[in-house]
Design an enzyme around this catalytic site. Structure first.
Site, PDB file in Angstrom:
ATOM      1  N   CYS A   2       0.841  -1.175   0.000  1.00  0.00           N
ATOM      2  CA  CYS A   2       0.000   0.000   0.000  1.00  0.00           C
ATOM      3  C   CYS A   2       0.888   1.241   0.000  1.00  0.00           C
ATOM      4  CB  CYS A   2      -0.935   0.085   1.198  1.00  0.00           C
ATOM      5  SG  CYS A   2      -2.069  -1.290   1.308  1.00  0.00           S
ATOM      6  N   ARG A  27       3.722  -0.286  -4.966  1.00  0.00           N
ATOM      7  CA  ARG A  27       3.432  -0.789  -3.616  1.00  0.00           C
ATOM      8  C   ARG A  27       2.101  -1.527  -3.555  1.00  0.00           C
ATOM      9  NH1 ARG A  27       6.814   1.953  -0.057  1.00  0.00           N
ATOM     10  NH2 ARG A  27       5.566   1.332   1.718  1.00  0.00           N
ATOM     11  N   TRP A  71      -2.658  -2.781  -1.679  1.00  0.00           N
ATOM     12  CA  TRP A  71      -2.324  -4.187  -1.890  1.00  0.00           C
ATOM     13  C   TRP A  71      -3.112  -4.924  -0.813  1.00  0.00           C
ATOM     14  CZ3 TRP A  71      -0.075  -8.322   0.750  1.00  0.00           C
ATOM     15  CH2 TRP A  71       0.344  -9.395  -0.041  1.00  0.00           C
ATOM     16  N   ASN A  95      -1.394   2.488   5.641  1.00  0.00           N
ATOM     17  CA  ASN A  95      -0.486   1.462   5.130  1.00  0.00           C
ATOM     18  C   ASN A  95      -0.008   0.661   6.330  1.00  0.00           C
ATOM     19  OD1 ASN A  95       3.003   1.645   4.090  1.00  0.00           O
ATOM     20  ND2 ASN A  95       1.603  -0.059   3.954  1.00  0.00           N
ATOM     21  N   GLY A  96      -0.295  -0.645   6.327  1.00  0.00           N
ATOM     22  CA  GLY A  96       0.126  -1.481   7.449  1.00  0.00           C
ATOM     23  C   GLY A  96      -0.957  -2.489   7.775  1.00  0.00           C
ATOM     24  N   GLU A 455      17.160 -17.351  -9.501  1.00  0.00           N
ATOM     25  CA  GLU A 455      16.669 -16.003  -9.765  1.00  0.00           C
ATOM     26  C   GLU A 455      15.989 -15.938 -11.142  1.00  0.00           C
ATOM     27  OE1 GLU A 455      15.917 -13.468  -8.230  1.00  0.00           O
ATOM     28  OE2 GLU A 455      16.023 -11.786  -9.609  1.00  0.00           O
ATOM     29  N   LYS A 459      12.128 -14.723 -11.622  1.00  0.00           N
ATOM     30  CA  LYS A 459      11.754 -13.638 -12.547  1.00  0.00           C
ATOM     31  C   LYS A 459      10.630 -14.110 -13.462  1.00  0.00           C
ATOM     32  CE  LYS A 459      13.184 -11.177 -11.168  1.00  0.00           C
ATOM     33  NZ  LYS A 459      13.465 -10.261 -10.157  1.00  0.00           N
ATOM     34  N   GLU A 462       7.263 -14.568 -11.596  1.00  0.00           N
ATOM     35  CA  GLU A 462       6.671 -13.301 -11.165  1.00  0.00           C
ATOM     36  C   GLU A 462       5.892 -12.611 -12.276  1.00  0.00           C
ATOM     37  OE1 GLU A 462       9.313 -10.799  -8.051  1.00  0.00           O
ATOM     38  OE2 GLU A 462      10.430 -11.437  -9.818  1.00  0.00           O
ATOM     39  N   HIS A 478      17.280 -36.731  -9.261  1.00  0.00           N
ATOM     40  CA  HIS A 478      16.761 -37.286  -8.009  1.00  0.00           C
ATOM     41  C   HIS A 478      15.281 -36.969  -7.813  1.00  0.00           C
ATOM     42  CE1 HIS A 478      20.707 -38.635  -6.927  1.00  0.00           C
ATOM     43  NE2 HIS A 478      21.200 -37.415  -7.097  1.00  0.00           N
ATOM     44  N   LYS A 577       5.994  -4.434  -4.742  1.00  0.00           N
ATOM     45  CA  LYS A 577       7.448  -4.317  -4.666  1.00  0.00           C
ATOM     46  C   LYS A 577       7.944  -4.201  -3.233  1.00  0.00           C
ATOM     47  CE  LYS A 577      11.288  -2.369  -7.048  1.00  0.00           C
ATOM     48  NZ  LYS A 577      11.623  -3.711  -7.566  1.00  0.00           N
TER      49      LYS A 577
HETATM   50  C1  G6P Z   1       8.970  -8.402  -3.068  1.00  0.00           C
HETATM   51  C2  G6P Z   1       9.336  -7.982  -4.480  1.00  0.00           C
HETATM   52  C3  G6P Z   1      10.627  -8.672  -4.914  1.00  0.00           C
HETATM   53  C4  G6P Z   1      11.730  -8.383  -3.906  1.00  0.00           C
HETATM   54  C5  G6P Z   1      11.319  -8.787  -2.490  1.00  0.00           C
HETATM   55  C6  G6P Z   1      12.308  -8.291  -1.450  1.00  0.00           C
HETATM   56  O1  G6P Z   1       8.572  -9.730  -3.053  1.00  0.00           O
HETATM   57  O2  G6P Z   1       8.283  -8.305  -5.375  1.00  0.00           O
HETATM   58  O3  G6P Z   1      11.018  -8.176  -6.187  1.00  0.00           O
HETATM   59  O4  G6P Z   1      12.878  -9.057  -4.277  1.00  0.00           O
HETATM   60  O5  G6P Z   1      10.058  -8.200  -2.159  1.00  0.00           O
HETATM   61  O6  G6P Z   1      12.300  -6.894  -1.460  1.00  0.00           O
HETATM   62  P1  G6P Z   1      13.455  -5.997  -0.877  1.00  0.00           P
HETATM   63  O7  G6P Z   1      12.966  -4.598  -1.043  1.00  0.00           O
HETATM   64  O8  G6P Z   1      13.615  -6.390   0.558  1.00  0.00           O
HETATM   65  O9  G6P Z   1      14.677  -6.277  -1.672  1.00  0.00           O
END
Ligand code: G6P
Length: 582
Positions: A2, A27, A71, A95-96, A455, A459, A462, A478, A577
């Site tokens: 949020c 956010r 969010w 927000n929270g 990673e 990606k 996501e 395995h 994010k």
């Molecule tokens: C969320 C984002 C990711 C990010 C993760 C950690 O899940 O979607 O892209 O890697 O948070 O975020 P930070 O700000 O702690 O790197």
């Protein structure tokens, strides 16, 4: 999660709020809403979906207002659950999470009050209204005192038409003040282009905002003098600059981010800790966790220091053994991830030195840390992290290099190599038809290439919604090999000579089961193998540091598959994010 904004000034508040909210959409984008105080009457516009959905409905005249982009945590994304929430003379954005919302709500219901939404936040506006006896600030403070959980809030009151009262308790809040105008936001990104003097609200603080002024109070409502935040406004702003997506723009910035990275020698005290520690713990979430994992390989292989990379949410609950005076590195792009913050606080409590690797120099994590190591990658807006990952690697690898007696030579020319990788990575666009409707995708590698595989898979998941897994190439047989059949895309990463043949064995094994194999490699001889459907050959760098380059084609792959599937890569469903809830 949020984002909240607020404005009191000389302009019409609605367009300023909408612009700020758009910059905070990373956010959350489940719903958006604003409240504007127009001639002593609070007017509300809110809708499910993106900020642009409310633009028409938000055509208000007043010059004081608050806004929110959501969010969803409590209550599904809907207009009814969108903020601002209104009760009596008050409107609130939050927000929270209010953890005791159910209990507080019952109290309000017993008083005969009714609720319009399923959210935890709505109870806040009821509490403030119940505590109101003519003093706006006092009412907000008393109302919040009843709440457990986390919040950054902004509140409007019809009796105080030129004022916003804000408070911070666990979620970020910044305030920008310039001639005749004051802005509040969850993040500097929303207000940076205003070039105002910026102040960061600390835990437990309240702020009374009027046009051109902000008065800060501590938790006992005693006025506090604040120091303005020193930050370089270098024109960097969360704009697309002609690119179709933020993700595209942010990948294109990787070379310049690497160019800016340098070895940190300036902090002598930290240098001592780094060189003396016998154990390093790295804690992080998501992409930042993967950069931590890459760093573990570098610290162990170059420095021979036992290093553990842990997912912050698990670290918290495994009763971790934290060596007193050992080094714990928390890695977080935003510096606001709730689980990372809690894990970092735990490590500190148990006697470790805490270093923060973060892209946001005024974030909560920096306030907790003994040492702040900024990644300096500039604003990152796309939900899927790209340039911040490469920046974290550059920084963490530099620490390993430093501890092992290196002088940062490896970084020289890394920007030019990244530029070259960006060019050759365009080749992955031709791979997209093979991935478009895949049932599942596997990314495989050994050693540091395994970290890249993890990673790469994250990606893809996501931003394409394709089921995918990153796997150690040697472990495939395995169990996971059972899932590979005709046409399954397998992406192999090979950047270490000594392991090339071994990973190629896994390639043969998947190929024998009908997989289509795509290769990212710095070894041209592997790319020529007839079993490889397509490959990208990237320039070689010091093998242990290769994820900083080999990840780029995988970022691009996720991007191109995402747009080919008609998805907005900047705003994937269900994600945000900055994850400020546990
Ligand atoms: C969320 C984002 C990711 C990010 C993760 C950690 O899940 O979607 O892209 O890697 O948070 O975020 P930070 O700000 O702690 O790197």
């Amino acid at each position: 999660m949020c984002g909240i904004v607020g404005y009191s000034g000389v302009r019409r508040a609605a367009p300023v709020l909408l612009e700020g909210l758009e910059k905070l959409e990373y956010r959350g984008y489940d719903s958006a809403g604003i409240a504007v105080c127009d001639g002593g009457v609070i007017r509300i516009a809110k809708k499910k979906g993106r900020v642009k959905e409310i633009a028409q409905a938000a055509d208000f005249n007043g010059s004081v207002g608050i806004g929110h982009t959501r969010w969803a945590t409590h209550g599904k994304p809907s207009e009814r659950n969108a903020h601002p929430h209104v009760y009596g003379k008050f409107a609130i954005v939050h927000n929270g999470i209010i953890e005791n919302a159910t209990e507080l709500k019952e109290e309000c219901l017993a008083r005969g009050e009714s609720f319009a939404s399923e959210t935890d936040s709505e109870v806040l506006v009821h509490l403030v209204a119940a505590c109101y006896r003519g003093n706006f600030l006092q009412a907000v403070s008393e109302g919040l005192r009843r709440c457990q959980g986390s919040y950054a809030v902004a509140v409007l009151c019809e009796d105080f038409p030129d004022e916003i009262v804000c408070a911070r308790g666990g979620s970020p809040l910044v305030v920008g003040v310039k001639e005749g105008e004051t802005f509040i936001a969850s993040d500097l990104a929303a207000i940076a282009s205003e070039r105002a003097e910026v102040y960061v609200a600390e835990e437990g603080e309240f702020v009374c905002v009027k046009a051109g002024s902000a008065v800060f109070y501590d938790r006992n409502l005693v006025v506090k003098q604040k120091e303005r935040l020193q930050y370089d406004y270098n024109g960097d702003s969360p704009e697309k600059m002609g690119f179709r997506h933020f993700m595209q723009k942010e990948m294109s910035e990787i070379p310049s981010v690497l160019k800016k990275s340098k070895l940190i020698l300036s902090n002598r005290e930290f240098y001592k800790v780094l060189c003396q520690t016998k154990y390093i713990d790295i804690i992080a979430c998501g992409t930042a966790y993967h950069s931590g994992l890459c760093a573990k390989y570098a610290f162990e292989s170059l420095c021979r220091v036992k290093t553990e990379a842990s997912i912050a949410s698990e670290y918290r609950y495994c009763n971790p053994i934290v060596g007193k005076k050992s080094l714990v590195i928390a890695v977080s792009q935003s510096g606001e991830t709730a689980d990372t913050l809690a894990a970092a606080a735990l490590a500190k409590e148990r006697g470790a030195y805490l270093a923060a690797v973060t892209n946001v120099p005024y974030s909560s994590l920096t306030r907790l840390a003994d040492y702040v190591l900024p990644t300096d990658a500039g604003f990152e807006v796309a939900v899927a992290a790209t340039k911040s990952f490469n920046a974290q690697l550059a920084l963490l690898y530099s620490l390993a290099d430093l501890r092992s007696g290196g002088g940062g030579e490896w970084l020289k020319g890394a920007d030019a190599l990244a530029e070259r990788v960006l060019e050759v990575s365009e080749g992955v666009r031709a791979w997209t038809p093979y991935f478009l409707n895949a049932k599942s995708v596997y990314f495989i590698g050994r050693g540091v290439d395994y970290c890249t595989a993890l990673e790469g898979s994250l990606k893809l998941k996501e931003i394409t919604y394709l089921p995918s897994e990153g796997y150690p190439a040697g472990e495939l047989k395995h169990g996971t090999l059972a899932l590979v059949d005709e046409g399954t895309p397998v992406v192999a990463i090979i950047t270490q000579k000594a392991l090339a043949e071994k990973t190629m064995n896994a390639v043969h094994e998947t190929r024998a089961r009908g997989a289509r194999v795509f290769l990212v490699t710095s070894l041209p001889e592997c790319a020529e193998h007839p079993e490889v459907t397509a490959s990208v050959v990237i320039p070689a760098c010091r093998e242990i540091f290769s994820p900083v380059l080999s990840m780029i084609p995988l970022q691009k792959l996720a991007y191109y598959v995402s747009i080919a599937r008609g998805i907005d890569p900047d705003k994937p469903r269900n994600l945000a994010k900055s994850v400020t809830v546990e």
